[in-house]
Design a protein around this motif. Structure first.
Motif, PDB file in Angstrom:
ATOM      1  N   LEU A 176       0.812  -1.213   0.000  1.00 39.67           N
ATOM      2  CA  LEU A 176       0.000   0.000   0.000  1.00 39.67           C
ATOM      3  C   LEU A 176       0.850   1.269   0.000  1.00 39.67           C
ATOM      4  CD1 LEU A 176      -2.696  -1.181   2.556  1.00 39.67           C
ATOM      5  CD2 LEU A 176      -2.870  -1.136   0.057  1.00 39.67           C
ATOM      6  N   SER A 177       2.129   1.141   0.308  1.00 41.94           N
ATOM      7  CA  SER A 177       2.996   2.318   0.339  1.00 41.94           C
ATOM      8  C   SER A 177       4.031   2.328  -0.777  1.00 41.94           C
ATOM      9  CB  SER A 177       3.706   2.416   1.695  1.00 41.94           C
ATOM     10  OG  SER A 177       4.513   1.264   1.929  1.00 41.94           O
ATOM     11  N   GLU A 178       4.085   1.257  -1.586  1.00 38.55           N
ATOM     12  CA  GLU A 178       5.080   1.196  -2.657  1.00 38.55           C
ATOM     13  C   GLU A 178       4.700   2.106  -3.816  1.00 38.55           C
ATOM     14  OE1 GLU A 178       6.490  -2.561  -3.973  1.00 38.55           O
ATOM     15  OE2 GLU A 178       6.420  -3.472  -1.987  1.00 38.55           O
ATOM     16  N   ASP A 179       5.718   2.557  -4.542  1.00 37.52           N
ATOM     17  CA  ASP A 179       5.490   3.513  -5.625  1.00 37.52           C
ATOM     18  C   ASP A 179       5.099   2.835  -6.927  1.00 37.52           C
ATOM     19  OD1 ASP A 179       5.615   6.326  -6.509  1.00 37.52           O
ATOM     20  OD2 ASP A 179       7.201   5.595  -7.827  1.00 37.52           O
ATOM     21  N   ASN A 180       5.414   1.562  -7.084  1.00 38.49           N
ATOM     22  CA  ASN A 180       5.066   0.864  -8.320  1.00 38.49           C
ATOM     23  C   ASN A 180       3.549   0.698  -8.411  1.00 38.49           C
ATOM     24  OD1 ASN A 180       4.568  -1.364 -10.258  1.00 38.49           O
ATOM     25  ND2 ASN A 180       6.798  -1.509 -10.280  1.00 38.49           N
ATOM     26  N   PRO A 181       2.913   1.091  -9.524  1.00 34.71           N
ATOM     27  CA  PRO A 181       1.448   1.001  -9.611  1.00 34.71           C
ATOM     28  C   PRO A 181       0.925  -0.415  -9.465  1.00 34.71           C
ATOM     29  CG  PRO A 181       2.411   1.472 -11.768  1.00 34.71           C
ATOM     30  CD  PRO A 181       3.498   1.646 -10.767  1.00 34.71           C
ATOM     31  N   PHE A 182       1.722  -1.424  -9.825  1.00 31.57           N
ATOM     32  CA  PHE A 182       1.229  -2.795  -9.728  1.00 31.57           C
ATOM     33  C   PHE A 182       1.250  -3.311  -8.292  1.00 31.57           C
ATOM     34  CE2 PHE A 182       1.975  -2.414 -14.230  1.00 31.57           C
ATOM     35  CZ  PHE A 182       0.837  -3.024 -14.742  1.00 31.57           C
ATOM     36  N   ALA A 183       1.855  -2.574  -7.388  1.00 28.88           N
ATOM     37  CA  ALA A 183       1.701  -2.902  -5.974  1.00 28.88           C
ATOM     38  C   ALA A 183       0.250  -2.679  -5.552  1.00 28.88           C
ATOM     39  CB  ALA A 183       2.641  -2.046  -5.122  1.00 28.88           C
ATOM     40  N   LEU A 184      -0.355  -1.579  -6.008  1.00 23.52           N
ATOM     41  CA  LEU A 184      -1.764  -1.323  -5.690  1.00 23.52           C
ATOM     42  C   LEU A 184      -2.684  -2.299  -6.420  1.00 23.52           C
ATOM     43  CD1 LEU A 184      -2.400   2.531  -5.466  1.00 23.52           C
ATOM     44  CD2 LEU A 184      -2.251   0.848  -3.644  1.00 23.52           C
ATOM     45  N   VAL A 185      -2.352  -2.651  -7.657  1.00 20.37           N
ATOM     46  CA  VAL A 185      -3.149  -3.637  -8.384  1.00 20.37           C
ATOM     47  C   VAL A 185      -3.134  -4.964  -7.623  1.00 20.37           C
ATOM     48  CG1 VAL A 185      -3.296  -4.991 -10.504  1.00 20.37           C
ATOM     49  CG2 VAL A 185      -2.809  -2.544 -10.622  1.00 20.37           C
ATOM     50  N   THR A 186      -1.962  -5.374  -7.164  1.00 15.58           N
ATOM     51  CA  THR A 186      -1.845  -6.614  -6.399  1.00 15.58           C
ATOM     52  C   THR A 186      -2.636  -6.522  -5.100  1.00 15.58           C
ATOM     53  OG1 THR A 186       0.351  -6.999  -7.332  1.00 15.58           O
ATOM     54  CG2 THR A 186      -0.207  -8.204  -5.337  1.00 15.58           C
ATOM     55  N   ALA A 187      -2.523  -5.388  -4.428  1.00 13.56           N
ATOM     56  CA  ALA A 187      -3.283  -5.205  -3.184  1.00 13.56           C
ATOM     57  C   ALA A 187      -4.782  -5.300  -3.437  1.00 13.56           C
ATOM     58  CB  ALA A 187      -2.936  -3.852  -2.564  1.00 13.56           C
ATOM     59  N   ALA A 188      -5.244  -4.737  -4.543  1.00 14.60           N
ATOM     60  CA  ALA A 188      -6.671  -4.809  -4.874  1.00 14.60           C
ATOM     61  C   ALA A 188      -7.108  -6.257  -5.085  1.00 14.60           C
ATOM     62  CB  ALA A 188      -6.969  -3.973  -6.115  1.00 14.60           C
ATOM     63  N   HIS A 189      -6.300  -7.053  -5.790  1.00  8.03           N
ATOM     64  CA  HIS A 189      -6.635  -8.469  -5.982  1.00  8.03           C
ATOM     65  C   HIS A 189      -6.691  -9.207  -4.653  1.00  8.03           C
ATOM     66  CE1 HIS A 189      -6.964  -9.707 -10.194  1.00  8.03           C
ATOM     67  NE2 HIS A 189      -6.166  -8.705 -10.490  1.00  8.03           N
ATOM     68  N   LEU A 190      -5.702  -8.988  -3.807  1.00  2.00           N
ATOM     69  CA  LEU A 190      -5.666  -9.678  -2.521  1.00  2.00           C
ATOM     70  C   LEU A 190      -6.852  -9.281  -1.648  1.00  2.00           C
ATOM     71  CD1 LEU A 190      -1.839  -9.376  -1.777  1.00  2.00           C
ATOM     72  CD2 LEU A 190      -3.079 -11.431  -2.506  1.00  2.00           C
ATOM     73  N   MET A 191      -7.195  -7.993  -1.643  1.00  5.82           N
ATOM     74  CA  MET A 191      -8.342  -7.544  -0.861  1.00  5.82           C
ATOM     75  C   MET A 191      -9.644  -8.123  -1.407  1.00  5.82           C
ATOM     76  SD  MET A 191      -7.433  -3.535  -0.143  1.00  5.82           S
ATOM     77  CE  MET A 191      -6.221  -3.079   1.107  1.00  5.82           C
ATOM     78  N   ALA A 192      -9.762  -8.204  -2.737  1.00  6.71           N
ATOM     79  CA  ALA A 192     -10.965  -8.773  -3.341  1.00  6.71           C
ATOM     80  C   ALA A 192     -11.128 -10.231  -2.939  1.00  6.71           C
ATOM     81  CB  ALA A 192     -10.908  -8.630  -4.858  1.00  6.71           C
ATOM     82  N   GLN A 193     -10.020 -10.968  -2.895  1.00  5.62           N
ATOM     83  CA  GLN A 193     -10.094 -12.368  -2.498  1.00  5.62           C
ATOM     84  C   GLN A 193     -10.490 -12.512  -1.035  1.00  5.62           C
ATOM     85  OE1 GLN A 193      -6.214 -13.815  -3.593  1.00  5.62           O
ATOM     86  NE2 GLN A 193      -6.725 -14.030  -5.759  1.00  5.62           N
ATOM     87  N   ARG A 194     -10.008 -11.622  -0.192  1.00  3.70           N
ATOM     88  CA  ARG A 194     -10.350 -11.677   1.224  1.00  3.70           C
ATOM     89  C   ARG A 194     -11.797 -11.260   1.487  1.00  3.70           C
ATOM     90  NH1 ARG A 194      -5.116  -9.208   4.556  1.00  3.70           N
ATOM     91  NH2 ARG A 194      -3.589 -10.738   3.814  1.00  3.70           N
ATOM     92  N   CYS A 195     -12.345 -10.448   0.591  1.00  5.22           N
ATOM     93  CA  CYS A 195     -13.682  -9.883   0.809  1.00  5.22           C
ATOM     94  C   CYS A 195     -14.769 -10.608   0.032  1.00  5.22           C
ATOM     95  CB  CYS A 195     -13.695  -8.396   0.419  1.00  5.22           C
ATOM     96  SG  CYS A 195     -12.593  -7.365   1.396  1.00  5.22           S
TER      97      CYS A 195
END
Length: 324
Positions: A159-178
């Motif tokens: 959530l704090s990394e500058d690479n845009p695909f860090a946020l894309v990955t976080a979104a996928h992981l959150m979607a799986q958890r939710c």
């Protein structure tokens, strides 16, 4: 609640990968990124890839790409990268990667590296090769593999990394958890959008990531409405890289009367882009129909885009008669 996989092959994933190709490799395949000479232009071979893979099963791919790149070793010759982003388990994946790899080599007679990113929810599924032996002969392709689930322990750091695909990955992981938890998905989506608005990134990058996040974390209609209202308040209370980005790319699904004309134009523009990505260049009659449609009709069409198999499925029989 996140929606099930939708067979809209030209997904926002594919757009983000195309526009931010070096970032994609740097995040998921850093060794490959380090070996490429980024001072020299890379070239996507989309039409050629379509011909190479024309008779292979699409499966549950989110995106695939064939790119021509130069390496940092000083060699003047170029090589090929074949990328696959796979949504779910597919027993034919390894064979499909092998087929695309050897067909690419056969066409260009240049070395081909295959890289696969898995976005499924199965921790143990990790296909990394296609191989067989027969009568003293052996065939084997070993391909590079990355898996989104492996980033789960790093979620706070993503959530704090500058690479845009860090946020894309976080979104996928959150979607799986939710999954099956719409309120949790709402909170996750709101949080990611707030993070995105606070980044000092360019307009195009923010637009691309908004589309990906919206695609990954789908919400029930009533929660989308609530999120839209919340985002409007959020935008009014802090400084953004640009104003009302959430509305400009047409992610709003509000049904209120008296919308400003600019909002509807944004919906027309976004829906036109989505239809063109799915079904190719739009006939003039279709473009005129979009321009003349009401806000309610645009909304109804927009909700059909992800699941429709044909343009007629989106616009109805009347419009289907005007299309080739």
């Amino acid at each position: 609640m996140p929606a099930p996989f939708r067979h809209d092959y030209d997904t926002p994933w594919k757009d983000a990968l195309t526009r931010h190709f070096p970032d994609f490799l740097a995040f998921y395949f850093p060794a490959a990124h380090a070996a490429i000479d980024w001072a020299r232009p890379h070239i996507f071979l989309d039409q050629e890839l379509a011909q190479i893979s024309r008779d292979s099963a699409m499966g549950r791919r989110l995106a695939d790409k064939l790119a021509r790149v130069h390496l940092c070793n000083g060699d003047e010759q170029w090589v090929l990268l074949h990328l696959e982003v796979q949504a779910g388990r597919d027993g034919s994946l390894a064979e499909r990667v092998f087929t695309c790899n050897y067909r690419s080599y056969d066409r260009y007679r240049r070395p081909v590296a295959s890289l696969v990113l898995l976005a499924d929810r199965s921790p143990r599924w990790r296909p990394q090769q296609f191989a067989y032996r027969l009568l003293g002969s052996e065939m084997c392709l070993q391909f590079a593999l990355a898996k989104l689930l492996d980033y789960a322990p790093r979620l706070p750091d993503l959530l704090s990394e500058d690479n845009p695909f860090a946020l894309v990955t976080a979104a996928h992981l959150m979607a799986q958890r939710c999954r099956k938890q719409p309120l949790a998905a709402y909170a996750a989506k709101r949080y990611l959008i707030r993070l995105l608005y606070r980044r000092q990134w360019g307009r195009q990058r923010i637009m691309d990531l908004l589309l990906v996040i919206d695609w990954i974390l789908r919400l029930p209609a009533e929660l989308e409405l609530e999120l839209r209202s919340d985002i409007q308040k959020m935008e009014g209370g802090c400084v953004m890289p640009y104003v009302s980005s959430f509305e400009r790319i047409g992610l709003q699904i509000g049904r209120q009367e008296g919308r400003q004309e600019g909002r509807q134009e944004g919906q027309v523009e976004l829906l036109g882009r989505q239809l063109a990505r799915r079904f190719g260049d739009l006939p003039a009659a279709v473009q005129n129909r979009l321009q003349q449609a009401s806000a309610a009709q645009l909304l109804a069409w927009g909700e059909r885009v992800f699941d429709a198999a044909t343009l007629e499925d989106v616009l109805g029989r009347e419009e289907g008669k005007t299309t080739p």
